[in-house]
Each structure stands twice: as structure tokens, then as C-alpha cells.
Design a protein around this motif. Structure first.
Motif, PDB file in Angstrom:
ATOM      1  N   PHE A  45       0.827  -1.197   0.000  1.00 47.64           N
ATOM      2  CA  PHE A  45       0.000   0.000   0.000  1.00 47.64           C
ATOM      3  C   PHE A  45       0.869   1.258   0.000  1.00 47.64           C
ATOM      4  O   PHE A  45       0.621   2.193  -0.768  1.00 47.64           O
ATOM      5  N   LEU A  46       1.908   1.279   0.839  1.00 51.96           N
ATOM      6  CA  LEU A  46       2.807   2.435   0.872  1.00 51.96           C
ATOM      7  C   LEU A  46       3.521   2.618  -0.460  1.00 51.96           C
ATOM      8  O   LEU A  46       3.688   3.743  -0.936  1.00 51.96           O
ATOM      9  N   CYS A  47       3.914   1.514  -1.081  1.00 49.76           N
ATOM     10  CA  CYS A  47       4.567   1.594  -2.393  1.00 49.76           C
ATOM     11  C   CYS A  47       3.596   2.139  -3.435  1.00 49.76           C
ATOM     12  O   CYS A  47       3.985   2.950  -4.283  1.00 49.76           O
ATOM     13  N   ASP A  48       2.343   1.705  -3.367  1.00 48.06           N
ATOM     14  CA  ASP A  48       1.328   2.236  -4.285  1.00 48.06           C
ATOM     15  C   ASP A  48       1.153   3.731  -4.097  1.00 48.06           C
ATOM     16  O   ASP A  48       1.034   4.489  -5.070  1.00 48.06           O
ATOM     17  N   GLN A  49       1.139   4.169  -2.840  1.00 50.08           N
ATOM     18  CA  GLN A  49       1.011   5.601  -2.550  1.00 50.08           C
ATOM     19  C   GLN A  49       2.169   6.373  -3.163  1.00 50.08           C
ATOM     20  O   GLN A  49       1.972   7.397  -3.813  1.00 50.08           O
ATOM     21  N   LYS A  50       3.376   5.894  -2.921  1.00 47.63           N
ATOM     22  CA  LYS A  50       4.558   6.577  -3.454  1.00 47.63           C
ATOM     23  C   LYS A  50       4.527   6.612  -4.977  1.00 47.63           C
ATOM     24  O   LYS A  50       4.846   7.633  -5.595  1.00 47.63           O
ATOM     25  N   PHE A  51       4.127   5.493  -5.579  1.00 51.49           N
ATOM     26  CA  PHE A  51       4.054   5.426  -7.031  1.00 51.49           C
ATOM     27  C   PHE A  51       3.055   6.448  -7.570  1.00 51.49           C
ATOM     28  O   PHE A  51       3.354   7.176  -8.519  1.00 51.49           O
ATOM     29  N   GLU A  52       1.860   6.520  -6.987  1.00 48.20           N
ATOM     30  CA  GLU A  52       0.836   7.455  -7.454  1.00 48.20           C
ATOM     31  C   GLU A  52       1.289   8.898  -7.271  1.00 48.20           C
ATOM     32  O   GLU A  52       1.071   9.735  -8.148  1.00 48.20           O
ATOM     33  N   LYS A  53       1.898   9.198  -6.141  1.00 45.55           N
ATOM     34  CA  LYS A  53       2.381  10.560  -5.912  1.00 45.55           C
ATOM     35  C   LYS A  53       3.486  10.910  -6.910  1.00 45.55           C
ATOM     36  O   LYS A  53       3.520  12.020  -7.450  1.00 45.55           O
ATOM     37  N   TRP A  54       4.388   9.984  -7.143  1.00 43.60           N
ATOM     38  CA  TRP A  54       5.485  10.221  -8.090  1.00 43.60           C
ATOM     39  C   TRP A  54       4.936  10.395  -9.500  1.00 43.60           C
ATOM     40  O   TRP A  54       5.374  11.264 -10.255  1.00 43.60           O
ATOM     41  N   LYS A  55       3.954   9.578  -9.871  1.00 45.72           N
ATOM     42  CA  LYS A  55       3.344   9.675 -11.190  1.00 45.72           C
ATOM     43  C   LYS A  55       2.683  11.044 -11.380  1.00 45.72           C
ATOM     44  O   LYS A  55       2.862  11.691 -12.427  1.00 45.72           O
TER      45      LYS A  55
END
Length: 102
Positions: A45-55
Motif C-alpha cells: 500500500f505504501l509503495c502504491d502511494q509513493k508510485f501514485e504521488k510520483w506519477k
């Protein structure tokens, strides 16, 4: 200035994204494997958050750079997009040739 800091630091997880799946907290189960699964789910979940924010950050940067490029080269783009004048029609017959066949 805080929004600029957030843009420049996409790793900042202070602004949470909505959780799309339920993630139980550690220690909800007596089974150590289940606890490990929860940890991995939370990490995903944290990785998904980071990915979405980075995107989103990269998309904003792309849009800014694109606008700057379009502003910089607007005159050249308009020049290339402008319809060119139609070519002059050439006379089918050559005047010296026409005189020869008379």
C-alpha cells in the motif's frame, strides 16, 4: 512554499491517498504468517502511494515543461502550421515548342 516542497519531494507520505483495500493492523492475528502477510500488504500500500504521488508529480512536471516549450517556440509552430500558398501552375505547353510545330 509548502506546495513547492511537496512537488519537489514526492517521497513525502504526509498526504495520504485513499486506501482502496482494507489492511488490518499488525497484531490482529495470533498467526505469525498472517501478521507477516499484513506487513507485506501494508508495505504494498505504501509503495502504491509513493508510485501514485510520483506519477502525479512527473505528470505536472511534464505539463509545465511542455507549456514552456510551446511558449518558447510558438512563432515557429504557427509558421509550420500555417497553410502554404498553392504552387504556381506551370503552362503545359512550351512556347518555343509550340512555335516549332506550327
Amino acid at each position: 512554499m509548502d506546495s513547492v516542497m511537496e512537488e519537489n519531494n514526492p517521497d513525502n507520505l504526509d498526504v495520504p491517498l485513499p486506501m482502496d483495500r482494507w489492511i488490518p493492523t499488525e497484531g490482529d492475528s495470533t498467526d505469525p504468517l498472517q501478521d507477516r502477510l499484513y506487513k507485506h500488504q501494508y508495505h504494498m500500500f505504501l509503495c502504491d502511494q509513493k508510485f501514485e504521488k510520483w506519477k502525479k508529480y512527473l505528470q505536472r512536471q511534464f505539463e509545465k515543461e511542455r507549456e514552456e516549450i510551446l511558449k518558447k517556440y510558438e512563432a515557429k509552430i504557427q509558421e509550420l502550421d500555417a497553410p502554404s500558398s498553392p504552387p504556381q501552375k506551370k503552362a503545359k505547353g512550351n512556347s518555343s515548342r509550340d512555335e516549332f510545330f506550327k
